[in-house]
Write a protein that holds these residues in place. Structure first.
Motif, short mmCIF file in Angstrom:
data_model
loop_
_atom_site.label_atom_id
_atom_site.label_comp_id
_atom_site.label_asym_id
_atom_site.label_seq_id
_atom_site.Cartn_x
_atom_site.Cartn_y
_atom_site.Cartn_z
N THR A 79 -29.89 -22.47 7.39
CA THR A 79 -28.74 -23.16 8.05
C THR A 79 -28.14 -22.16 8.89
OG1 THR A 79 -27.29 -22.35 6.08
CG2 THR A 79 -28.47 -24.63 6.10
N ILE A 80 -27.30 -22.92 9.91
CA ILE A 80 -26.46 -22.07 10.85
C ILE A 80 -24.83 -22.79 10.77
CG2 ILE A 80 -28.08 -21.49 12.40
CD1 ILE A 80 -27.24 -23.58 14.31
N GLU A 81 -24.06 -22.13 11.11
CA GLU A 81 -22.79 -22.50 11.29
C GLU A 81 -22.51 -24.07 12.04
OE1 GLU A 81 -17.98 -21.21 12.05
OE2 GLU A 81 -19.77 -19.99 12.40
N LYS A 82 -22.11 -25.05 11.62
CA LYS A 82 -21.55 -25.90 12.23
C LYS A 82 -20.34 -25.76 13.18
CE LYS A 82 -19.78 -30.71 11.26
NZ LYS A 82 -19.49 -31.58 10.09
N VAL A 83 -20.71 -25.82 14.40
CA VAL A 83 -19.54 -25.65 15.19
C VAL A 83 -19.25 -26.68 16.46
CG1 VAL A 83 -18.78 -24.00 17.14
CG2 VAL A 83 -20.42 -23.30 15.64
N ARG A 91 -6.18 -24.34 18.17
CA ARG A 91 -6.37 -22.69 18.26
C ARG A 91 -7.99 -22.75 18.00
NH1 ARG A 91 -3.77 -20.22 13.08
NH2 ARG A 91 -2.03 -21.17 14.12
N ASP A 92 -8.71 -23.68 17.50
CA ASP A 92 -10.06 -23.77 17.36
C ASP A 92 -10.70 -23.79 18.75
OD1 ASP A 92 -10.16 -23.97 14.58
OD2 ASP A 92 -10.20 -26.34 14.38
N LEU A 93 -10.15 -24.38 19.71
CA LEU A 93 -10.66 -24.45 21.13
C LEU A 93 -10.74 -23.08 21.47
CD1 LEU A 93 -11.42 -26.27 23.43
CD2 LEU A 93 -9.14 -26.09 24.27
N PRO A 97 -15.77 -20.67 21.90
CA PRO A 97 -17.08 -19.81 22.51
C PRO A 97 -17.58 -18.81 21.66
CG PRO A 97 -15.17 -20.23 24.05
CD PRO A 97 -14.75 -20.62 22.52
N ARG A 98 -16.68 -18.09 21.09
CA ARG A 98 -17.58 -17.05 20.14
C ARG A 98 -18.30 -17.50 19.02
NH1 ARG A 98 -15.54 -15.89 15.36
NH2 ARG A 98 -13.72 -16.94 15.62
N ARG A 99 -17.79 -18.65 18.36
CA ARG A 99 -18.50 -19.19 17.26
C ARG A 99 -19.64 -19.91 17.67
NH1 ARG A 99 -15.02 -23.43 14.66
NH2 ARG A 99 -16.61 -23.56 13.05
N PHE A 100 -19.80 -20.49 19.03
CA PHE A 100 -20.99 -21.27 19.51
C PHE A 100 -22.05 -20.23 19.82
CE2 PHE A 100 -23.20 -23.74 22.60
CZ PHE A 100 -23.76 -24.74 21.66
N ARG A 101 -21.47 -19.08 20.57
CA ARG A 101 -22.47 -17.94 20.84
C ARG A 101 -22.88 -17.25 19.49
NH1 ARG A 101 -18.32 -16.31 24.53
NH2 ARG A 101 -17.59 -14.91 23.16
N ALA A 102 -22.38 -17.25 18.69
CA ALA A 102 -22.86 -16.65 17.29
C ALA A 102 -23.87 -17.74 16.68
CB ALA A 102 -21.71 -16.62 16.27
N ALA A 103 -23.60 -18.93 16.83
CA ALA A 103 -24.63 -19.85 16.16
C ALA A 103 -25.72 -20.02 17.03
CB ALA A 103 -24.01 -21.67 16.23
N VAL A 130 -29.30 -24.57 18.76
CA VAL A 130 -30.87 -24.59 18.35
C VAL A 130 -31.59 -24.76 19.83
CG1 VAL A 130 -32.82 -25.33 17.37
CG2 VAL A 130 -30.83 -25.26 16.08
N PHE A 131 -31.07 -26.17 20.55
CA PHE A 131 -31.78 -26.28 21.60
C PHE A 131 -31.69 -24.99 22.93
CE2 PHE A 131 -31.08 -30.83 21.35
CZ PHE A 131 -32.35 -31.14 20.43
N LEU A 132 -30.35 -24.51 22.71
CA LEU A 132 -30.00 -23.65 23.71
C LEU A 132 -30.75 -21.97 23.20
CD1 LEU A 132 -26.23 -24.25 24.45
CD2 LEU A 132 -28.42 -24.68 25.98
N ALA A 133 -30.96 -21.87 22.00
CA ALA A 133 -31.75 -20.68 21.60
C ALA A 133 -33.24 -21.00 21.90
CB ALA A 133 -31.54 -20.59 20.15
N ALA A 134 -33.77 -21.90 21.71
CA ALA A 134 -35.11 -22.46 22.25
C ALA A 134 -35.07 -22.04 23.86
CB ALA A 134 -35.36 -23.73 21.80
N LYS A 135 -34.20 -22.67 24.61
CA LYS A 135 -34.61 -22.40 25.95
C LYS A 135 -34.33 -20.90 26.41
CE LYS A 135 -32.29 -23.90 30.30
NZ LYS A 135 -31.84 -22.72 31.07
#
Length: 388
Positions: A79-83, A91-93, A97-103, A130-135
């Motif tokens: 599992t990875i974090e749900k972002v 404030r989530d906005l 970016p940080r949380r998405f890069r970590a995922a 996952v898609f961006l990591a694969a890319k």
């Protein structure tokens, strides 16, 4: 395009391109709801049949149904974090970016550890990282979109996917190929006519009577239940029997608050194994979720679709192709009343010829091998070809 009914599975072998590993490593990503997890598992099972040597694992989040369904099916789940992308300026906005890069980093680490040859994505919050990591890692992406109106994850992935399969013709994704909906083989290979009598007996029904099945899904649908209850006298007057799956804790009751009873009316809250209901039915009334529309077409079952009245209208879009082909009727939730049932459903139940025509039109739109189409695409992207 269509393949109907069970058929003998021919001998197959898998050949690899030069430079490919001895066994393909496939990582599947998706989750959140059964609408994502079920096709993901169906694809994995097809890969297992076509290439038993393949190494398969899955990526999800910690909050979706995949945490229960994937291990139960015998596959490794990481599992990875749900972002989710914030839809309002909170404030989530700023943290996104940080949380998405970590995922993305976490997904990349999993893909590297698994030595993935291909990523198969079916949608959900887990897929964009996952898609961006694969890319980033130059791993080919194969994706499947279940709805006629695609989700954000697959819109992103389709920009660089090696293969994009869709459940519904005309789904607006780049270079999409209509492959149908991957589904359990208990449904896709169902021979309704051969199994009808046995299915009815298993459900406590008369094996000889025309059968109407009504379902609003596992959670039920209040308006469907109320409309059918109000029209029950009209329906039963045609001589048919009714299997009414009301949903958990949504039993239909009479004015005294006791479960409604009538001759040839069978009420259940839930059925574990919809293939039995599909086999037993001559006509089904249901919501038009992507899986339901695809399943009834695959088994050639006439349907009346009552789309969920909330959301962005995707359920009506899901049903449109089958309705236009003559295999189903479509009615808005607020219009599904006793009067509508009298005008539209009762005539179908009174004339078997009308149902047979709908059955033929439904079967012509059905695709029963979507799981293998997606599995072949994944194996090709990984450098393998399935030989018959």
């Amino acid at each position: 395009m269509t393949e109907q009914g069970p058929s003998a599975v021919p001998e197959r072998s898998v050949t690899k391109d030069s430079g490919a590993a001895d066994a393909p490593a496939v990582v599947l990503a998706g989750g959140g709801t059964a609408g994502h997890v079920s096709p993901m598992l169906a694809i994995a099972e097809a890969i297992r049949r076509l290439a038993p040597q393949a190494r398969q694992s899955m990526i999800g989040t910690q909050s979706g149904l995949e945490t229960r369904l994937v291990p139960a099916a015998g596959y490794d789940l990481e599992t990875i974090e749900k972002v989710p992308f914030p839809r309002r300026p909170t404030r989530d906005l700023f943290a996104f970016p940080r949380r998405f890069r970590a995922a993305i980093d976490d997904a990349a680490a999993i893909l590297q550890a698994r030595r993935a040859d291909v990523v198969v994505g079916v949608g959900g919050y887990v897929c964009p990282p996952v898609f961006l990591a694969a890319k980033r890692l130059s791993i080919p992406v194969v994706l499947h979109e279940a709805n006629a109106r695609p989700g954000m994850a697959n819109k992103l992935g389709s920009r660089f996917a090696a293969f994009t399969g869709v459940a519904f013709e005309g789904t607006p994704l780049k270079n999409a190929e209509w492959v149908g909906m991957p589904m359990a083989r208990t449904i896709s290979q169902l021979d309704r006519r051969a199994e009808q009598a046995a299915a009815r007996e298993a459900l406590g029904l008369d094996p000889e009577l025309t059968t109407l099945v009504v379902t609003g899904g596992s959670s039920g649908a209040l308006n469907l239940n109320n409309a059918v209850a109000s029209a029950l006298e009209d329906i039963l007057a045609t001589g048919v029997q009714v299997l009414h799956l009301t949903g958990r804790d949504k039993a239909v009751t009479d004015r005294h608050g006791t479960p409604l009873t009538a001759e040839r009316y069978h009420q259940r809250e839930y059925l574990d194994g919809m293939h039995l209901a599909y086999a037993a039915a001559d006509l089904i009334v249901a919501r038009s979720g992507a899986a339901t529309v695809s399943e009834v077409a695959a088994v050639g079952l006439p349907a009346v679709f009552v789309p969920l009245p909330v959301g962005n209208g995707e359920q009506e879009l899901n049903a449109r192709g089958l309705v236009d082909a003559g295999g189903a009727l479509l009615v808005k939730d607020e219009h599904f009343t006793r009067a509508w049932i009298r005008r539209n459903i009762v005539p179908l139940l009174e004339d078997p010829r009308l149902l047979l025509t709908m059955e033929k039109q439904s079967a012509e739109r059905g695709i029963s091998d979507a799981d293998e189409r997606m599995a072949r695409a994944a194996l090709r992207a990984a450098g393998y070809e399935v030989q018959r």
